[in-house]
Design a protein around this motif. Structure first.
Motif: not given
Ligand code: AMP
Ligand code: FE
Ligand code: FE
Ligand code: ZN
Length: 285
Positions: A114-118, A162-163, A165-170
């Motif tokens: 997740m951190v890589r994506r963010l 904002r970033v 939640h389960p629906g987030s692309r991250y």
């Protein structure tokens, strides 16, 4: 800080900096004593690393302590947080502790990804997330704190909205133990289980009667009917189910220090129920 004194009772659900709370176990003990609580349970996510410090501090300030844990589990594809109390730490080689190792390993990998994506959109690194903190279990709150510290968002809650939640692309899911297996494993390790926040507002709906019956058959002892994030309007049917099944009802704050608005001791469990819980722990299955 003690804005009001409680009439005894135990806060049976709290988190320290060993997971995603912001205060040390010893500080929780001191705050609980200042509030006039009878005692508390430390229930960090998927780790028992804070137990020794919490137990010692509780004894020092003269309040009760129950060792606990909040296990990342799932039933029928839905996330279920399972509180386990009184587990024998000597059962370390047990299935439960292997399952918890697996959960923490998976959480670590998922958080790193997740951190890589963010980090493509926000200037944060893995170092910013883990730093030199005490956390044995990494969760989205640690990522949230790094983003807040970097100045992108005002607080944890906003980052989740904002970033994170389960629906987030991250977002990436994490391994969870099957709830019924977790109930059995806790029992085999000498503990008793309570289903956490069964009517949490962030769920699609409350836990159903059918599910509660399945979990009770697996050995579930209680249900956290009093929790700040339970949706009041979902509670009446749950209360009826719990009474009809014979589940004990507990109350707790889910305190996370400064990480959440929940205040220590804002919900508690009466001493008679705590006594029954201790009795259950002393009874071999
Ligand atoms: P995770 O364990 O990585 O799935 O993250 C879930 C944890 O994040 C929960 O145990 C809560 O402590 C915390 N959490 C979830 N939603 C929020 C929110 N809106 N604000 C603050 N903390 C939250
Ligand atoms: Fe948490
Ligand atoms: Fe939870
Ligand atoms: Zn919790």
């Amino acid at each position: 800080m003690a804005e009001r004194r409680s009439q005894g009772g135990f806060d049976l659900h709290t988190h320290s900096s060993f997971s995603d709370g912001t205060t040390r176990p010893s500080e929780i003990a001191r705050e609980a004593a200042a509030l006039g609580l009878g005692g508390f349970a430390l229930t960090d996510h998927d780790t028992i690393a804070g137990w020794d410090e919490a137990r010692e501090a509780a004894a020092t300030v003269g309040i009760g302590f129950l060792p606990g844990i909040e296990i990342t589990s799932e039933h029928d594809g839905r996330s279920r947080h399972l509180l386990g109390y009184g587990i024998d730490p000597g059962a370390r080689g047990s299935e439960l502790f292997s399952a918890l190792d697996e959960v923490r390993r998976s959480r670590l990998q998922r958080a790193q990804e997740m951190v890589r994506r963010l980090s493509r959109d926000y200037a944060i690194s893995w170092e910013d997330v883990v730093g030199d903190g005490d956390a044995r279990t990494v969760g989205r709150p640690h990522i949230a704190d790094a983003l807040v510290l970097a100045g992108y968002f005002p607080d944890r809650g906003t980052v989740f909205e904002r970033v994170l939640h389960p629906g987030s692309r991250y977002y990436i899911g994490t391994y969870a133990v099957a709830t019924r297996d977790a109930i059995r494993m806790v029992r085999e390790a000498g503990g008793a289980t309570v289903l956490a926040h069964p009517a949490a507002i962030r769920q699609r709906g409350p836990v159903t009667d059918a599910e509660l019956r399945l979990l009770a058959d697996a050995g579930l002892w209680g249900i956290e009917l009093s929790h700040p994030e339970n949706r009041e309007s979902w509670l009446p049917p749950l209360e009826r189910s719990a009474a009809s099944i014979g589940l004990e009802a507990t109350g707790a704050s889910d305190y996370h220090g400064a990480g959440k608005a929940n205040r220590l001791g804002e919900r508690t469990t009466g001493e008679e129920i705590v006594a029954r819980l201790r009795e259950r722990l002393a009874t071999p299955s």
